[in-house]
Design a protein around this motif. Structure first.
Motif, PDB file in Angstrom:
ATOM      1  N   LEU A 277       0.825  -1.207   0.000  1.00 22.50           N
ATOM      2  CA  LEU A 277       0.000   0.000   0.000  1.00 22.50           C
ATOM      3  C   LEU A 277       0.864   1.263   0.000  1.00 22.50           C
ATOM      4  N   GLN A 282      -2.030   3.938  -2.899  1.00 18.85           N
ATOM      5  CA  GLN A 282      -3.469   3.934  -3.160  1.00 18.85           C
ATOM      6  C   GLN A 282      -4.281   4.432  -1.977  1.00 18.85           C
ATOM      7  N   ASN A 321      -4.424  -4.362   6.997  1.00 22.71           N
ATOM      8  CA  ASN A 321      -3.901  -3.949   5.696  1.00 22.71           C
ATOM      9  C   ASN A 321      -4.304  -4.908   4.580  1.00 22.71           C
ATOM     10  N   PHE A 324      -7.336  -4.011   2.468  1.00 16.49           N
ATOM     11  CA  PHE A 324      -7.180  -2.998   1.429  1.00 16.49           C
ATOM     12  C   PHE A 324      -6.655  -3.607   0.126  1.00 16.49           C
TER      13      PHE A 324
END
Length: 442
Positions: A277, A282, A321, A324
């Motif tokens: 990430l 993002q 996480n 996501f």
């Protein structure tokens, strides 16, 4: 002294023996010119330190005190050095006593008394350091229970004896063998190293976060990389200080690998997802996101395991996480891009609907948060309802319609006022009831 202590308990005989030995040593010191010379040099060292401190300290205070409004790095360094001035007296006394020790050893061949006094001055310096200078609670605790006892043992000459005893006592843990001294050294050094690592990590994170020209995701990634580097170096230094070869940790590393493969696979997955990430950028701190289950909030913190979202009612949502990466996430912020909102309204059937678009577009455009790019406000005819003609106005804003930005509410107020200003009626639900075959009134 020749006392008959055979009838006394052994503990009494031992205590009396130590007392007699101490008396004889004290008597030798009192009758020895070398001992008197060392006592005199100790007193002279302390007096000289007091006199020199009274002359130097006001000058140093005046030189080191920066202006009150100065916030530069040099000013902060001067303030830090200014805090160490209480050490001036014991340090000067220690230095003068060290010089006196060299003199007495060269003249009399001994310096036991002045060496003890020098150690006492060093203990006083350590006490001032812990009591008056150190402010961090952890360092103050370490100084009180580690530094002061070590300096006290050095002052009375027992530090080397205790060190040798601890070095000869070994502890084995699997294929790793080390002494108790190495273990204690590792605990103390590890505490200092990881405290220093935490402090360095805070400083580096603060410096990285000040770099406004970097993207938020890049700043987060740089901060995480700096944290890994700092604590990785601290771990390697700790292993070297303890005398543990890194090759002997192969079995431990294999066990950790097996643990990651089974019980810790979720933690590893979340950690790797967090790195992905950060690399892709993002989702980062400040973005407003909506989860696949409908929950939404602003990302306020990222950790190695999860992202923390804050909703508009003040609640925090901890989202792993991995979610996501593997689920659908809507990012309304996307590094500050605009979002399109829509508000519906109706007008009466008696209205000339050809006038409505221009009136509403003009009214909505007056809102300071409504953008003209990528598109200006747009009014669309949606249908003919039961009570009125249905319209919808679409408009673009920077942000979302909640929290401090009540765009929909503000736009509805503008629409209401504009329609009232042009005498356009906003319909309310009503029904026409037709009665058939009703009896006529006579």
């Amino acid at each position: 002294m020749d006392w008959d202590l055979s009838a006394q308990p052994p503990i009494v005989q031992t205590a009396v023996g130590f007392a007699i030995q101490g008396y004889e040593i004290a008597l030798v010191w009192l009758l020895s010119p070398a001992a008197w010379s060392q006592f005199a040099l100790l007193i002279l060292s302390y007096v000289a330190a007091v006199v020199l401190t009274r002359r130097i300290r006001p000058v140093l205070t005046r030189v080191l005190t920066p202006p009150d409004d100065s916030v530069s790095m040099f000013a902060r360094m001067r303030r830090s050095v200014l805090l160490t001035l209480p050490l001036l007296l014991p340090v000067l006394a220690y230095m003068f006593a060290a010089i006196g020790e060299q003199v007495t050893r060269s003249v009399f061949g001994t310096g036991t008394v002045i060496a003890f006094g020098k150690g006492l001055f060093l203990f006083l310096a350590a006490r001032v350091l812990v009591r008056d200078i150190i402010t961090d609670p952890f360092l103050k605790l370490l100084g009180r229970y580690v530094l002061l006892p070590v300096v006290a043992l050095y002052a009375v000459g027992l530090l080397d004896l205790l060190t040798d005893q601890l070095n000869t006592t070994t502890v084995s843990l699997g294929n790793i063998s080390f002494s108790v001294m190495a273990l204690l050294r590792g605990v103390i050094a590890g505490s200092l190293l990881f405290w220093l690592g935490r402090w360095s990590n805070d400083q580096s994170a603060a410096y990285i976060n000040k770099q406004e020209e970097m993207r938020p995701a890049t700043r987060q990634l740089a901060a995480k990389a700096a944290e890994l580097l700092i604590f990785g170096l601290a771990f390697i230094l700790l292993m070297n200080i303890m005398g543990v070869p890194l090759t002997s940790l192969a079995v431990l590393g294999g066990a950790i690998g097996v643990g990651l493969g089974f019980g810790l696979q979720k933690i590893a997955s979340n950690y790797i997802s967090g790195v992905i990430l950060l690399l892709e950028g993002q989702a980062t701190v400040g973005d407003y996101v909506e989860l696949d289950n409908g929950q939404a909030g602003t990302i306020v913190k990222t950790t190695a395991r999860a992202m923390i979202l804050e909703t508009f009612d003040g609640r925090w949502i901890v989202v792993p996480n991995e979610d996501f990466i593997t689920t659908r996430i809507i990012n309304y912020s996307d590094q500050g891009s605009a979002n399109r909102l829509e508000v519906a309204f109706s007008v009466s059937y008696d209205t000339d609907i050809n006038l409505v678009p221009d009136i509403i577009v003009e009214a909505v455009s007056r809102h300071p948060g409504v953008l003209q790019s990528p598109e200006p406000p747009d009014v669309e005819l949606r249908g003919f309802g039961d009570s009125g003609i249905d319209f919808g106005v679409e408009f673009w804003v920077n942000g979302i319609d909640d929290g401090k930005n009540k765009y929909a509410s503000d736009v509805l107020f503008l629409i209401w006022n504009a329609l009232k200003e042009h005498n356009i009626e906003i319909p309310y639900p009503h029904r026409v009831v037709e009665l058939r075959n009703a009896p006529s009134a006579e």
